[in-house]
Enzyme design. Structure first.
Site, PDB file in Angstrom:
ATOM      1  N   SER A  46       0.751  -1.092   0.110  1.00 55.52           N
ATOM      2  CA  SER A  46      -0.057   0.059   0.005  1.00 55.52           C
ATOM      3  C   SER A  46       1.043   1.321  -0.023  1.00 55.52           C
ATOM      4  CB  SER A  46      -0.676   0.115   1.146  1.00 55.52           C
ATOM      5  OG  SER A  46      -1.478   1.332   1.593  1.00 55.52           O
ATOM      6  N   TYR A  78      -2.233   0.628  10.848  1.00 52.81           N
ATOM      7  CA  TYR A  78      -2.139   0.024   9.404  1.00 52.81           C
ATOM      8  C   TYR A  78      -0.866   0.411   8.745  1.00 52.81           C
ATOM      9  CZ  TYR A  78      -3.832  -0.519   4.876  1.00 52.81           C
ATOM     10  OH  TYR A  78      -4.038  -1.213   3.269  1.00 52.81           O
TER      11      TYR A  78
END
Ligand SMILES: NC(=O)c1ccc[n+]([C@@H]2O[C@H](COP(=O)([O-])OP(=O)(O)OC[C@H]3O[C@@H](n4cnc5c(N)ncnc54)[C@H](OP(=O)(O)O)[C@@H]3O)[C@@H](O)[C@H]2O)c1
Length: 224
Positions: free
Chosen positions: A136, A149
């Site tokens: 990501s 995250y």
């Protein structure tokens, strides 16, 4: 027949990668926790004239991953492992319960490590195969309300980049992909993104990954 194993293949990006790679001559082995989702992707792939199978699995459970690895290696010539399964829980750091933080680290990082450790040895034996890690852009830089995250994705990046260096002189290719927001079920339970319909479609991202992976081991797809 060469097989591509895809974790989290029952929805979102994993589902689209499954369809893209099934058109390229791979048998697709879908992994995930929800049987119905996997089954429905398997059926979509069959309609397109390709083949898929599925195994219900929690990648964060090392014993379960170990158990299925023998079955996978006995039945399949795994040429591609796509480490795609992931979870995201967002919000102010001080509001984040420890259980949610543990969950992100155990799926996004540890689960990927378990699966890689289970399936890489057969690739090493053949000196051939590829591992595609879905990270990501949160693995490239921290973002507001994404502290844990991002931490889980930074951990994954450290692991994945190090493997790249460890295997660079071999027949095994490690490809790391860093993408921005996509319109997937990832956002269904979250208000972190106002309007997910404005994000890239997972199909578009899957196609870019497929094309760029032919020429680069590091793929960065920024948000629209
Ligand atoms: N959507 C975005 O904006 C975005 C942006 C950058 C990166 N990513 C990354 O892209 C990847 C795919 O996410 P997505 O957007 O396609 O979301 P998604 O549709 O929610 O896909 C995640 C998949 O992972 C599976 N999964 C979750 N926990 C698992 C576990 N413990 N064991 C096995 N499978 C598990 C889920 O299925 P089950 O719940 O049935 O197990 C689900 O199919 C993730 O790694 C995510 O971090 C997403």
């Amino acid at each position: 027949m060469k097989t591509a194993v895809i974790s989290g293949g029952g929805s979102g990006l994993g589902r689209e990668l499954a369809k893209v790679y099934s058109n390229e001559g791979y048998h697709i082995l879908l992994l995930g926790r929800t049987k119905e989702k996997l089954q429905s992707v398997k059926e979509e792939i069959a309609v397109d004239g390709s083949t898929a199978s599925c195994i219900t699995l929690d990648i964060a459970c090392p014993e379960d991953v170990q158990k299925i690895s023998k079955e996978i290696n006995d039945k399949h010539d795994v040429q591609l492992l796509i480490n795609n399964a992931g979870v995201g829980i967002f919000g102010p750091f001080l509001d984040m319960p420890f259980e949610e933080m543990d969950k992100m680290l155990s799926v996004n990082f540890s689960g990927t490590v378990y699966l890689t450790k289970a399936l890489l040895p057969a690739m090493v034996e053949k000196d051939s195969g590829s591992i595609l890690n879905i990270i990501s852009t949160a693995g490239l830089r921290g973002k507001k309300h994404e502290s844990y995250y991002a931490a889980s994705k930074f951990a994954l990046r450290g692991f994945a980049e190090s493997l790249q260096k460890e295997f660079e002189e071999t027949g095994i290719q490690i490809i790391n992909a860093y993408m921005g927001g996509m319109n997937t079920p990832f956002w269904d339970e979250s208000e972190h993104v106002q309007d997910p319909s404005r994000l890239r479609s997972p199909r578009e991202v899957a196609e870019i990954i497929y094309e760029e992976s032919k020429i680069s081991a590091e793929i960065i797809i920024e948000s629209k």
